[in-house]
Design a protein around this motif. Structure first.
Motif, PDB file in Angstrom:
ATOM      1  N   LEU A   1      -4.249   5.233  -3.839  1.00  0.00           N
ATOM      2  CA  LEU A   1      -3.232   5.231  -3.016  1.00  0.00           C
ATOM      3  C   LEU A   1      -2.006   4.171  -3.496  1.00  0.00           C
ATOM      4  O   LEU A   1      -0.717   4.090  -3.033  1.00  0.00           O
ATOM      5  N   ASP A   2      -2.468   3.162  -4.319  1.00  0.00           N
ATOM      6  CA  ASP A   2      -1.749   2.186  -4.917  1.00  0.00           C
ATOM      7  C   ASP A   2      -0.615   1.353  -3.858  1.00  0.00           C
ATOM      8  O   ASP A   2       0.572   1.359  -4.221  1.00  0.00           O
ATOM      9  N   LEU A   3      -1.563   1.096  -2.879  1.00  0.00           N
ATOM     10  CA  LEU A   3      -0.573   0.417  -1.707  1.00  0.00           C
ATOM     11  C   LEU A   3      -0.344  -0.907  -2.129  1.00  0.00           C
ATOM     12  O   LEU A   3      -1.134  -1.815  -2.626  1.00  0.00           O
ATOM     13  N   SER A   4       0.766  -1.335  -1.698  1.00  0.00           N
ATOM     14  CA  SER A   4       1.198  -2.737  -1.667  1.00  0.00           C
ATOM     15  C   SER A   4       0.387  -3.591  -0.716  1.00  0.00           C
ATOM     16  O   SER A   4      -0.118  -3.203   0.245  1.00  0.00           O
ATOM     17  N   PRO A   5       0.179  -4.860  -0.776  1.00  0.00           N
ATOM     18  CA  PRO A   5      -0.425  -5.473   0.409  1.00  0.00           C
ATOM     19  C   PRO A   5       0.215  -5.459   1.811  1.00  0.00           C
ATOM     20  O   PRO A   5      -0.884  -5.138   2.666  1.00  0.00           O
ATOM     21  N   LYS A   6       1.360  -5.356   1.835  1.00  0.00           N
ATOM     22  CA  LYS A   6       2.169  -5.079   3.187  1.00  0.00           C
ATOM     23  C   LYS A   6       1.604  -3.443   3.419  1.00  0.00           C
ATOM     24  O   LYS A   6       1.125  -3.508   4.876  1.00  0.00           O
ATOM     25  N   GLU A   7       1.601  -2.614   2.699  1.00  0.00           N
ATOM     26  CA  GLU A   7       1.183  -1.128   3.177  1.00  0.00           C
ATOM     27  C   GLU A   7      -0.282  -1.199   3.530  1.00  0.00           C
ATOM     28  O   GLU A   7      -0.886  -0.433   4.237  1.00  0.00           O
ATOM     29  N   LEU A   8      -1.048  -1.915   2.511  1.00  0.00           N
ATOM     30  CA  LEU A   8      -2.466  -1.919   3.148  1.00  0.00           C
ATOM     31  C   LEU A   8      -2.637  -2.448   4.332  1.00  0.00           C
ATOM     32  O   LEU A   8      -3.670  -2.219   5.113  1.00  0.00           O
ATOM     33  N   SER A   9      -1.977  -3.688   4.725  1.00  0.00           N
ATOM     34  CA  SER A   9      -1.991  -4.181   5.989  1.00  0.00           C
ATOM     35  C   SER A   9      -1.811  -3.171   6.951  1.00  0.00           C
ATOM     36  O   SER A   9      -2.419  -3.119   8.033  1.00  0.00           O
ATOM     37  N   ARG A  10      -0.574  -2.635   6.828  1.00  0.00           N
ATOM     38  CA  ARG A  10      -0.188  -1.475   7.838  1.00  0.00           C
ATOM     39  C   ARG A  10      -1.502  -0.539   8.060  1.00  0.00           C
ATOM     40  O   ARG A  10      -1.946  -0.146   9.036  1.00  0.00           O
ATOM     41  N   LEU A  11      -1.996  -0.071   6.889  1.00  0.00           N
ATOM     42  CA  LEU A  11      -3.059   0.846   6.966  1.00  0.00           C
ATOM     43  C   LEU A  11      -4.304   0.394   7.616  1.00  0.00           C
ATOM     44  O   LEU A  11      -5.029   0.876   8.538  1.00  0.00           O
ATOM     45  N   ALA A  12      -4.640  -0.933   7.171  1.00  0.00           N
ATOM     46  CA  ALA A  12      -5.838  -1.425   7.891  1.00  0.00           C
ATOM     47  C   ALA A  12      -5.611  -1.677   9.301  1.00  0.00           C
ATOM     48  O   ALA A  12      -6.522  -1.667  10.195  1.00  0.00           O
ATOM     49  N   ARG A  13      -4.303  -2.063   9.790  1.00  0.00           N
ATOM     50  CA  ARG A  13      -4.147  -2.365  10.994  1.00  0.00           C
ATOM     51  C   ARG A  13      -4.392  -1.078  12.156  1.00  0.00           C
ATOM     52  O   ARG A  13      -5.050  -1.338  13.060  1.00  0.00           O
ATOM     53  N   LYS A  14      -4.296   0.118  11.321  1.00  0.00           N
ATOM     54  CA  LYS A  14      -4.635   1.387  12.222  1.00  0.00           C
ATOM     55  C   LYS A  14      -6.119   1.467  12.416  1.00  0.00           C
ATOM     56  O   LYS A  14      -6.601   2.235  13.209  1.00  0.00           O
ATOM     57  N   GLY A  15      -6.870   0.602  11.586  1.00  0.00           N
ATOM     58  CA  GLY A  15      -8.294   0.911  11.763  1.00  0.00           C
ATOM     59  C   GLY A  15      -8.585  -0.129  12.680  1.00  0.00           C
ATOM     60  O   GLY A  15      -9.448   0.176  13.662  1.00  0.00           O
ATOM     61  N   SER A  16      -8.206  -1.275  12.868  1.00  0.00           N
ATOM     62  CA  SER A  16      -8.542  -2.149  13.631  1.00  0.00           C
ATOM     63  C   SER A  16      -7.506  -3.489  13.590  1.00  0.00           C
ATOM     64  O   SER A  16      -7.369  -3.837  12.470  1.00  0.00           O
TER      65      SER A  16
ATOM     66  N   SER B   1       4.789  -3.230  11.604  1.00  0.00           N
ATOM     67  CA  SER B   1       4.128  -4.176  12.514  1.00  0.00           C
ATOM     68  C   SER B   1       2.979  -4.298  11.151  1.00  0.00           C
ATOM     69  O   SER B   1       2.057  -3.296  10.615  1.00  0.00           O
ATOM     70  N   PHE B   2       2.888  -5.330  10.480  1.00  0.00           N
ATOM     71  CA  PHE B   2       1.983  -5.782   9.483  1.00  0.00           C
ATOM     72  C   PHE B   2       1.766  -7.365   9.326  1.00  0.00           C
ATOM     73  O   PHE B   2       2.620  -7.965  10.073  1.00  0.00           O
ATOM     74  N   ALA B   3       0.779  -7.710   8.593  1.00  0.00           N
ATOM     75  CA  ALA B   3       0.674  -9.239   8.521  1.00  0.00           C
ATOM     76  C   ALA B   3       1.223  -9.853   7.232  1.00  0.00           C
ATOM     77  O   ALA B   3       1.524  -8.869   6.204  1.00  0.00           O
ATOM     78  N   VAL B   4       1.604 -10.814   7.228  1.00  0.00           N
ATOM     79  CA  VAL B   4       2.162 -11.520   6.238  1.00  0.00           C
ATOM     80  C   VAL B   4       1.627 -12.960   6.043  1.00  0.00           C
ATOM     81  O   VAL B   4       1.166 -13.771   6.964  1.00  0.00           O
TER      82      VAL B   4
END
Ligand SMILES: O=C(O)C[C@@](O)(CF)CCOP(=O)(O)OP(=O)(O)O
Length: 326
Positions: free
Chosen positions: A123-138, A161-164
């Motif tokens: 998926l080659d997600l940036s850390p921000k996009e990966l944080s968004r995806l992880a958020r939807k898991g928990s 909505s994501f972490a920084v």
């Protein structure tokens, strides 16, 4: 066959996430702030294959039942949708916690799964996009993408909505957290259920959200100034306010057990005796003691007067998510 593997470390919130504005997207009511630790982590591998006829999930080598696979399957659907593939997957997660005291938090587990899917599906997600995806898991998993101090910006949509990571000049490396493992609790209310009941019924909930927004500012100011006592004070106060909301829920509940109270009283007595330590608690009876690395031995030895060594685990600041070779 698409394969991927990742390691993610658990994080402990100093300013808590406690309540969703949107349950489907997992959007929180308030910002939260955490410290990623080094002592507890999860390594997760995932394989997607057209030969699989369903999703299977192994945790520490044990095949998990339908219920325990729910969060994982929901997450796999998100990843499949994002990649535009429809292959089932086999997920293998290994929790590395110094003791089996049920410390494995969903944060490191879902963050590691997000990283593994990112790698497997390219998926080659940036850390921000990966944080968004992880958020939807928990929700709390979105913070484990980064090491050190991390803020989850609540935003108002899936996109915002994501972490920084919080700039801290590596001050976190001067801190430590001692876990006091309290196992006297019977069945706990899972965090997802507990926060929903609180949002829906607690008369204290609105003031919690307001005070949490103020606490975030105090915590970030303390980090900027490397002010340990200011950070400790707001951490302990925020934890007590979060747990107060559960007592005002209907039906009321608490994560505190007799052992939890003993531990909290001990930490406050130690502070009154001049030791620099503060506590926080999450959706369980365990008590986490925030202190400075240079004082951790003294504090550990004082805690040992009341708690056996096997109930005490020292953790330090940890790193963000890491990709691993399959
Ligand atoms: O970590 C914190 O901020 C505080 C808590 O740990 C509890 F005290 C909440 C964790 O909630 P999580 O398991 O992430 O819920 P999900 O989004 O329903 O999966």
């Amino acid at each position: 066959m698409h394969n991927g593997k990742a390691r993610a470390f658990t994080n402990i919130a100093l300013i808590k996430y406690w309540g969703k504005k949107d349950q489907q997207l997992i959007l929180p009511m308030n910002n939260s702030l955490s410290l990623t630790l080094d002592a507890f982590y999860t390594e997760t591998s995932v394989s997607f294959s057209k030969d699989y006829t369903k999703d299977t999930f192994y945790l520490d080598g044990q095949l998990q039942d339908e219920k325990a696979t729910q969060k994982v399957r929901h997450f796999l659907d998100l990843a499949r949708n994002q990649a535009g593939i429809f292959k089932y997957a086999t997920v293998c997660s290994q929790n590395f916690v110094p003791t089996a005291a049920g410390l494995a938090s969903s944060a490191s587990g879902l963050a590691a799964l997000a990283g593994a899917c990112n790698n497997a599906l390219k998926l080659d997600l940036s850390p921000k996009e990966l944080s968004r995806l992880a958020r939807k898991g928990s929700g709390s998993a979105c913070r484990s993408i980064y090491g050190g101090f991390v803020e989850w910006e609540k935003g108002n949509s899936d996109q915002t909505s994501f972490a920084v990571p919080i700039a801290s000049n590596h001050w976190e490396d001067e801190l430590a957290m001692i876990f006091i493992l309290i196992n006297d609790k019977t069945k706990e209310v899972p965090s997802r259920n507990g926060m929903q009941r609180t949002v829906d019924t607690s008369s204290y909930y609105d003031s919690w959200v307001k005070s949490a927004d103020l606490d975030i500012k105090k915590a970030k100011d303390a980090i900027t100034k490397n002010d340990f006592h200011a950070l400790g004070k707001v951490t302990e106060s925020n934890c007590l306010k979060m747990h107060a909301t559960t007592l005002a829920a209907s039906p009321p509940f608490t994560y505190w057990s007799p052992g939890s109270l003993k531990a909290m009283n001990k930490v406050q007595a130690m502070r009154q005796a001049g030791q620099n330590c503060y506590f926080t608690m999450d959706a369980g009876p365990n008590v986490k003691v925030l202190c400075r690395k240079k004082e951790v031995e003294d504090i550990y030895h004082e805690l040992q007067k009341d708690f056996p060594a096997e109930q005490l685990v020292i953790a330090y600041a940890g790193k963000g998510i890491e990709s691993l070779e399959m």
